[in-house]
Design a protein around this motif. Structure first.
Motif, PDB file in Angstrom:
ATOM      1  N   GLN A 155       0.829  -1.202   0.000  1.00 57.80           N
ATOM      2  CA  GLN A 155       0.000   0.000   0.000  1.00 57.80           C
ATOM      3  C   GLN A 155       0.874   1.267   0.000  1.00 57.80           C
ATOM      4  N   ILE A 156       1.898   1.245   0.870  1.00 55.90           N
ATOM      5  CA  ILE A 156       2.758   2.444   1.008  1.00 55.90           C
ATOM      6  C   ILE A 156       3.534   2.695  -0.289  1.00 55.90           C
ATOM      7  N   TYR A 157       4.152   1.619  -0.827  1.00 52.16           N
ATOM      8  CA  TYR A 157       4.929   1.796  -2.071  1.00 52.16           C
ATOM      9  C   TYR A 157       4.023   2.219  -3.223  1.00 52.16           C
ATOM     10  N   ASN A 158       2.837   1.688  -3.247  1.00 51.01           N
ATOM     11  CA  ASN A 158       1.894   2.044  -4.303  1.00 51.01           C
ATOM     12  C   ASN A 158       1.492   3.513  -4.185  1.00 51.01           C
ATOM     13  N   ALA A 159       1.337   4.005  -2.930  1.00 52.35           N
ATOM     14  CA  ALA A 159       1.000   5.414  -2.719  1.00 52.35           C
ATOM     15  C   ALA A 159       2.164   6.309  -3.104  1.00 52.35           C
ATOM     16  N   GLU A 160       3.383   5.797  -2.938  1.00 54.56           N
ATOM     17  CA  GLU A 160       4.587   6.569  -3.318  1.00 54.56           C
ATOM     18  C   GLU A 160       4.881   6.464  -4.805  1.00 54.56           C
ATOM     19  N   GLU A 161       4.091   5.676  -5.492  1.00 52.47           N
ATOM     20  CA  GLU A 161       4.291   5.417  -6.923  1.00 52.47           C
ATOM     21  C   GLU A 161       5.574   4.659  -7.182  1.00 52.47           C
ATOM     22  N   TYR A 171       6.231   1.535  -7.966  1.00 48.28           N
ATOM     23  CA  TYR A 171       5.453   0.369  -8.386  1.00 48.28           C
ATOM     24  C   TYR A 171       6.263  -0.915  -8.389  1.00 48.28           C
ATOM     25  N   LYS A 172       7.586  -0.804  -8.586  1.00 48.42           N
ATOM     26  CA  LYS A 172       8.402  -2.012  -8.592  1.00 48.42           C
ATOM     27  C   LYS A 172       8.371  -2.694  -7.237  1.00 48.42           C
ATOM     28  N   GLU A 173       8.670  -1.887  -6.184  1.00 45.03           N
ATOM     29  CA  GLU A 173       8.638  -2.455  -4.831  1.00 45.03           C
ATOM     30  C   GLU A 173       7.213  -2.858  -4.429  1.00 45.03           C
ATOM     31  N   ALA A 174       6.269  -2.053  -4.921  1.00 46.38           N
ATOM     32  CA  ALA A 174       4.866  -2.378  -4.615  1.00 46.38           C
ATOM     33  C   ALA A 174       4.504  -3.732  -5.204  1.00 46.38           C
ATOM     34  N   LEU A 175       4.944  -4.000  -6.447  1.00 46.60           N
ATOM     35  CA  LEU A 175       4.638  -5.267  -7.102  1.00 46.60           C
ATOM     36  C   LEU A 175       5.318  -6.435  -6.400  1.00 46.60           C
TER      37      LEU A 175
END
Length: 565
Positions: A299-305, A307-311
């Motif tokens: 959620q946090i990485y996705n909010a920070e854009e 996306y690599k870490e978010a994925l």
């Protein structure tokens, strides 16, 4: 003889051993009962120390199940499987109090709910509700409505769930059960929130919060604060949402839902640093939190854009969820297999026991039945013989007395004639004759009443035979009636025919029946005519005999008895 003594001694030793084992279990269960309120974890460990609870007798096993359910209420352990609670309910349904029956039914319903058998759970809750309402157990009624509400919530029938939660809240309010009342209001608020009635949900949760302020149970307060925080977050009132969620995080024992709600709030409101700071405070080495932590990082990485870490974190989260779901499904499969194997083994053991004992039981039942039938038949024969003999003795004694009194009466009458001539002892003798006459009449009545034929005729008057078109008295019985009456009243035949020499035999036979003293209804029943016909028949008999009664109170029977001597 020695073998018998040895068997008896062995049985006593086995029974004493069983009693000793049973007493140990009872003592442990007593300790568990005392420890639940003080230290439920310790009570749980004590309960687990009882090995092979299935081998306990039904009463002790039922108590073991009840205590296990109470521990589940305190520390939220897994509810017992249905087959164990079914056995416990079988005992409580026959021997337990209504309060115990309702409690064990609640645990049984929860077990079926955990298995996903919602229809069975609903049936059991309904049964429990009937018992609780009959006995006015308001607290238990509230809990049942609460669990029924959970069933409707699982089926997404939110309106029905709200009705049940509201009913539960009313019951808890009546009993001043503050904790449960607050929780029921919380559940109502959550359901309204799921229906997007946020303002209504918030109003109810504020009431729940004011109720929860009166309790010392921090878990109840924390759950309501969490619900309020989520409602405010849904209304985009982030400051209020943060306030309540932080309060819930500080007080509640189960903190992960509060962490998740707060971090979701921070990411939604753009406070990424706060979200990271809060995430770093979560114990990273706790296996229970690992999966949720991965999702929060996503959620946090996705909010920070980022996306690599978010994925990466999302993939790890999905893999963990898949593993958990698989493990959970495997666990359920193993649990189902374990239940099935246990039931299969239990049924097989029961079948073998029944097969082994069936021949012995059948043989014993047959022998006992034959003995009882034989004893019953012998007792019946003995009583019947005794009754017949007693009746014979009574009749013989009455007949003997009747004969003696008759002879004595005749003797006194002759003496009376002598005294008339000599004019001696006349009054005294006349009194004796009056007494003897009364005694003679009484013996005649007793002889009549104790007669088997009279009892048989009396029984016939009680029978109701619809559409009967003939007399209930047979030809043979008419002859017996005539013989018996002329025996009891030996002067009747001579007296009747002295009054009417050409009287027909049917009229004389009816006169004999009339001498039994039946009323008009009974007589009409016996000879199958109307009551009016009986009255006319008696009148015609009197007219044929040429008898005029001295007064209205005297009957023809009384007149005949008095004058036939």
């Amino acid at each position: 003889m020695r073998k018998s003594i040895a068997i008896i001694i062995t049985s006593i030793l086995v029974l004493s051993g069983c009693n000793k084992q049973q007493s140990v279990s009872d003592r442990l269960l007593n300790e568990v009962g005392k420890a639940i309120a003080i230290n439920p974890d310790s009570a749980s460990n004590l309960l687990k120390s009882i090995s092979s609870p299935e081998k306990l007798d039904d009463k002790t096993f039922a108590r073991w199940c009840m205590l296990s359910g109470k521990i589940t209420d305190e520390i939220f352990t897994t509810i017992l499987p249905t087959y164990q609670l079914e056995r416990a309910y079988d005992w409580y349904s026959s021997h337990g109090s209504p309060d115990e029956q309702v409690q064990i039914l609640i645990y049984l319903g929860r077990s079926y709910f955990a298995d996903g058998d919602y229809d069975k759970a609903m049936s059991i809750y309904t049964n429990a509700l009937d018992i609780a309402e009959k006995n006015k157990f308001n607290n238990l009624i509230g809990y049942i409505y609460d669990y029924i509400g959970d069933l409707y919530r699982e089926k997404f029938m939110r309106t029905e769930a709200i009705k049940r939660y509201e009913a539960a809240a009313e019951c808890f309010k009546k009993e001043n059960n503050t904790d449960s009342y607050a929780c029921a209001l919380r559940d109502v608020g959550r359901e309204y929130a799921e229906m997007d009635s946020l303002s209504h949900a918030l109003h109810i949760l504020i009431v729940a919060d004011s109720v929860a302020n009166k309790t010392k149970n921090i878990e109840v307060t924390a759950s309501i604060n969490n619900a309020l925080g989520n409602i405010y977050a849904m209304q985009n009132k982030y400051d209020k949402a943060e306030k309540y969620l932080l309060k819930a995080l500080l007080t509640g024992r189960e903190k992960m839902p509060d962490y998740v709600a707060l971090i979701d709030l921070y990411t939604t409101s753009g406070s990424i640093n706060k979200a990271k700071e809060l995430l770093s405070k979560i114990p990273q080495d706790n296996p229970q939190y690992t999966c949720s932590i991965k999702y929060l990082y996503y959620q946090i990485y996705n909010a920070e854009e980022n996306y690599k870490e978010a994925l990466v974190n999302l993939e790890e989260y999905v893999n963990m969820v898949d593993s958990i779901v698989y493990a959970d499904s495997q666990s359920k499969i193993l649990d189902i297999e374990s239940k099935y194997n246990h039931l299969k083994i239990s049924k097989e053991v029961d079948r073998l026991k029944i097969k082994q004992q069936s021949y012995i039981i059948i043989s014993i039942i047959c022998i006992i039945t034959l003995l009882l039938i034989t004893i019953g038949y012998l007792l019946y024969r003995k009583k019947a013989k005794e009754k017949i003999q007693r009746q014979r003795d009574e009749l013989y004694l009455i007949k003997t007395n009747l004969l003696n009194v008759s002879l004595e009466l005749e003797k006194k009458k002759r003496l009376l004639d002598t005294f008339k001539e000599k004019n001696e002892y006349y009054n005294k003798m006349q009194e004796e004759i009056i007494l003897l006459t009364a005694n003679y009449k009484e013996l005649q009545n007793k002889s009549l009443e104790n007669s088997p034929l009279f009892k048989e005729l009396t029984h016939l008057t009680t029978q109701n035979k619809p559409r009967n078109n003939r007399s209930l008295i047979t030809d043979e019985q008419w002859k017996l009636i005539t013989d018996e009456i002329t025996h009891i009243y030996p002067n009747l035949h001579r007296y009747i025919y002295s009054l009417c020499p050409d009287l027909q035999i049917q009229d004389f036979m009816y006169c004999c029946l009339y001498m039994y003293g039946f009323d008009t209804n009974a007589e009409a029943q016996l000879i199958n005519i109307t009551v009016d016909s009986v009255i006319k028949k008696r009148l015609r008999l009197r007219q044929k005999l040429g008898i005029t009664l001295p007064n209205n109170n005297t009957t023809l029977r009384e007149y005949l008895i008095e004058n036939m001597r």
